[in-house]
Scaffold this motif. Structure first.
Motif, PDB file in Angstrom:
ATOM      1  N   THR A 112     102.151 144.301 -33.143  1.00 28.56           N
ATOM      2  CA  THR A 112     101.482 145.495 -32.624  1.00 28.56           C
ATOM      3  C   THR A 112     101.344 145.543 -31.109  1.00 28.56           C
ATOM      4  O   THR A 112     101.209 146.630 -30.552  1.00 28.56           O
ATOM      5  CB  THR A 112     100.077 145.645 -33.243  1.00 28.56           C
ATOM      6  OG1 THR A 112      99.296 144.493 -32.913  1.00 28.56           O
ATOM      7  CG2 THR A 112     100.171 145.817 -34.748  1.00 28.56           C
ATOM      8  N   GLU A 113     101.360 144.411 -30.425  1.00 29.98           N
ATOM      9  CA  GLU A 113     101.202 144.407 -28.970  1.00 29.98           C
ATOM     10  C   GLU A 113     102.559 144.243 -28.295  1.00 29.98           C
ATOM     11  O   GLU A 113     103.339 143.371 -28.685  1.00 29.98           O
ATOM     12  CB  GLU A 113     100.263 143.280 -28.537  1.00 29.98           C
ATOM     13  CG  GLU A 113      98.837 143.462 -29.001  1.00 29.98           C
ATOM     14  CD  GLU A 113      97.929 142.325 -28.583  1.00 29.98           C
ATOM     15  OE1 GLU A 113      98.308 141.548 -27.666  1.00 29.98           O
ATOM     16  OE2 GLU A 113      96.848 142.206 -29.169  1.00 29.98           O
ATOM     17  N   PRO A 114     102.825 145.046 -27.272  1.00 30.92           N
ATOM     18  CA  PRO A 114     104.156 144.993 -26.661  1.00 30.92           C
ATOM     19  C   PRO A 114     104.457 143.702 -25.894  1.00 30.92           C
ATOM     20  O   PRO A 114     105.593 143.266 -25.833  1.00 30.92           O
ATOM     21  CB  PRO A 114     104.165 146.199 -25.712  1.00 30.92           C
ATOM     22  CG  PRO A 114     102.746 146.566 -25.505  1.00 30.92           C
ATOM     23  CD  PRO A 114     101.987 146.085 -26.699  1.00 30.92           C
ATOM     24  N   HIS A 115     103.445 143.046 -25.320  1.00 33.31           N
ATOM     25  CA  HIS A 115     103.708 141.860 -24.491  1.00 33.31           C
ATOM     26  C   HIS A 115     102.862 140.665 -24.918  1.00 33.31           C
ATOM     27  O   HIS A 115     102.317 139.954 -24.076  1.00 33.31           O
ATOM     28  CB  HIS A 115     103.438 142.171 -23.015  1.00 33.31           C
ATOM     29  CG  HIS A 115     104.298 143.266 -22.483  1.00 33.31           C
ATOM     30  ND1 HIS A 115     105.648 143.119 -22.291  1.00 33.31           N
ATOM     31  CD2 HIS A 115     104.005 144.540 -22.137  1.00 33.31           C
ATOM     32  CE1 HIS A 115     106.146 144.235 -21.837  1.00 33.31           C
ATOM     33  NE2 HIS A 115     105.163 145.131 -21.728  1.00 33.31           N
ATOM     34  N   PHE A 116     102.780 140.404 -26.201  1.00 32.62           N
ATOM     35  CA  PHE A 116     102.001 139.257 -26.679  1.00 32.62           C
ATOM     36  C   PHE A 116     102.849 137.999 -26.519  1.00 32.62           C
ATOM     37  O   PHE A 116     103.925 137.868 -27.105  1.00 32.62           O
ATOM     38  CB  PHE A 116     101.600 139.446 -28.149  1.00 32.62           C
ATOM     39  CG  PHE A 116     100.822 138.298 -28.694  1.00 32.62           C
ATOM     40  CD1 PHE A 116      99.514 138.076 -28.300  1.00 32.62           C
ATOM     41  CD2 PHE A 116     101.397 137.410 -29.596  1.00 32.62           C
ATOM     42  CE1 PHE A 116      98.790 137.007 -28.787  1.00 32.62           C
ATOM     43  CE2 PHE A 116     100.684 136.341 -30.092  1.00 32.62           C
ATOM     44  CZ  PHE A 116      99.379 136.141 -29.685  1.00 32.62           C
ATOM     45  N   SER A 117     102.372 137.059 -25.705  1.00 34.94           N
ATOM     46  CA  SER A 117     103.172 135.851 -25.464  1.00 34.94           C
ATOM     47  C   SER A 117     102.286 134.639 -25.218  1.00 34.94           C
ATOM     48  O   SER A 117     102.319 134.048 -24.149  1.00 34.94           O
ATOM     49  CB  SER A 117     104.108 136.064 -24.282  1.00 34.94           C
ATOM     50  OG  SER A 117     103.346 136.238 -23.105  1.00 34.94           O
ATOM     51  N   ARG A 118     101.469 134.273 -26.181  1.00 34.37           N
ATOM     52  CA  ARG A 118     100.663 133.050 -26.061  1.00 34.37           C
ATOM     53  C   ARG A 118     101.386 131.949 -26.847  1.00 34.37           C
ATOM     54  O   ARG A 118     100.909 131.473 -27.867  1.00 34.37           O
ATOM     55  CB  ARG A 118      99.259 133.270 -26.586  1.00 34.37           C
ATOM     56  CG  ARG A 118      98.431 134.228 -25.770  1.00 34.37           C
ATOM     57  CD  ARG A 118      98.291 133.771 -24.362  1.00 34.37           C
ATOM     58  NE  ARG A 118      96.967 133.220 -24.140  1.00 34.37           N
ATOM     59  CZ  ARG A 118      96.558 132.795 -22.972  1.00 34.37           C
ATOM     60  NH1 ARG A 118      97.333 132.850 -21.929  1.00 34.37           N
ATOM     61  NH2 ARG A 118      95.369 132.299 -22.842  1.00 34.37           N
ATOM     62  N   TRP A 119     102.540 131.538 -26.356  1.00 38.94           N
ATOM     63  CA  TRP A 119     103.378 130.604 -27.098  1.00 38.94           C
ATOM     64  C   TRP A 119     102.719 129.246 -27.278  1.00 38.94           C
ATOM     65  O   TRP A 119     102.916 128.588 -28.299  1.00 38.94           O
ATOM     66  CB  TRP A 119     104.750 130.478 -26.438  1.00 38.94           C
ATOM     67  CG  TRP A 119     104.722 129.876 -25.066  1.00 38.94           C
ATOM     68  CD1 TRP A 119     104.580 130.535 -23.886  1.00 38.94           C
ATOM     69  CD2 TRP A 119     104.821 128.490 -24.740  1.00 38.94           C
ATOM     70  NE1 TRP A 119     104.570 129.644 -22.839  1.00 38.94           N
ATOM     71  CE2 TRP A 119     104.738 128.380 -23.335  1.00 38.94           C
ATOM     72  CE3 TRP A 119     104.978 127.332 -25.491  1.00 38.94           C
ATOM     73  CZ2 TRP A 119     104.796 127.160 -22.683  1.00 38.94           C
ATOM     74  CZ3 TRP A 119     105.044 126.113 -24.827  1.00 38.94           C
ATOM     75  CH2 TRP A 119     104.954 126.041 -23.446  1.00 38.94           C
ATOM     76  N   ILE A 120     101.917 128.797 -26.324  1.00 41.50           N
ATOM     77  CA  ILE A 120     101.243 127.500 -26.454  1.00 41.50           C
ATOM     78  C   ILE A 120     100.287 127.526 -27.641  1.00 41.50           C
ATOM     79  O   ILE A 120     100.277 126.616 -28.469  1.00 41.50           O
ATOM     80  CB  ILE A 120     100.498 127.130 -25.155  1.00 41.50           C
ATOM     81  CG1 ILE A 120     101.505 126.798 -24.051  1.00 41.50           C
ATOM     82  CG2 ILE A 120      99.543 125.960 -25.374  1.00 41.50           C
ATOM     83  CD1 ILE A 120     100.874 126.531 -22.700  1.00 41.50           C
ATOM     84  N   ALA A 121      99.494 128.570 -27.748  1.00 43.97           N
ATOM     85  CA  ALA A 121      98.545 128.688 -28.857  1.00 43.97           C
ATOM     86  C   ALA A 121      99.269 128.827 -30.188  1.00 43.97           C
ATOM     87  O   ALA A 121      98.848 128.236 -31.194  1.00 43.97           O
ATOM     88  CB  ALA A 121      97.619 129.879 -28.621  1.00 43.97           C
ATOM     89  N   CYS A 122     100.337 129.585 -30.214  1.00 46.65           N
ATOM     90  CA  CYS A 122     101.074 129.786 -31.470  1.00 46.65           C
ATOM     91  C   CYS A 122     101.727 128.496 -31.962  1.00 46.65           C
ATOM     92  O   CYS A 122     101.596 128.138 -33.134  1.00 46.65           O
ATOM     93  CB  CYS A 122     102.127 130.879 -31.294  1.00 46.65           C
ATOM     94  SG  CYS A 122     101.438 132.521 -31.028  1.00 46.65           S
ATOM     95  N   VAL A 123     102.412 127.798 -31.085  1.00 44.06           N
ATOM     96  CA  VAL A 123     103.070 126.544 -31.484  1.00 44.06           C
ATOM     97  C   VAL A 123     102.025 125.505 -31.882  1.00 44.06           C
ATOM     98  O   VAL A 123     102.176 124.815 -32.896  1.00 44.06           O
ATOM     99  CB  VAL A 123     103.981 126.025 -30.346  1.00 44.06           C
ATOM    100  CG1 VAL A 123     104.486 124.629 -30.648  1.00 44.06           C
ATOM    101  CG2 VAL A 123     105.142 126.983 -30.128  1.00 44.06           C
TER     102      VAL A 123
END
Length: 142
Positions: A112-123
């Motif tokens: 839903t968000e165009p620029h969601f990029s919290r890759w550290i939290a996701c990994v």
């Protein structure tokens, strides 16, 4: 939700330290995990892998990395003892469920968000949930 999480965590720590019945279940001989190596590794990783090399971002990354692996001492202790009492089992299960719902939230935000990029939290969240997978297996078969 964060206040509920913090309050429930403090209540659990109080039970582990002060409640007679819960405190008696702790076995110091089985609790030999060297947690300071885990803390040091997370700090070094936060210095290497961060989104920006600033004080706040390094310590944010450190907290995320440490949260991802903070359950390791408990899981090692559970494996060594071979005994999972009801309180510990419920606690670990709900910690894992908490993280699994975070993953669902990240998937939703990515869509839903165009620029969601919290890759550290996701990994880190995926790593943490994977650590719980072994425990979940034994939790569900019991």
């Amino acid at each position: 939700m964060k206040l509920v999480f913090i309050a429930s965590s403090l209540a659990i720590v109080w039970c582990m330290r002060m409640h007679r019945a819960v405190r008696r279940t702790y076995d110091k001989e089985l609790d030999t995990f060297r947690h300071y190596f885990l803390i040091a590794a997370c700090f070094v990783l936060s210095l290497i892998l961060n989104e920006k090399f600033t004080f706040q971002e390094i310590f944010w990354a450190f907290s995320i990395y440490l949260e991802a692996v903070a359950i390791l001492p408990q899981l090692v202790l559970l494996q060594r003892s071979g005994n999972v009492d009801n309180l510990t089992g419920q606690y670990v299960f709900f910690l894992g469920a908490y993280r699994a719902f975070y993953i669902l939230n990240w998937i939703y935000r990515y869509i839903t968000e165009p620029h969601f990029s919290r890759w550290i939290a996701c990994v880190s969240g995926i790593v943490q949930t994977a650590l719980y997978a072994d425990f979940f297996y034994y939790y569900f078969i019991r």
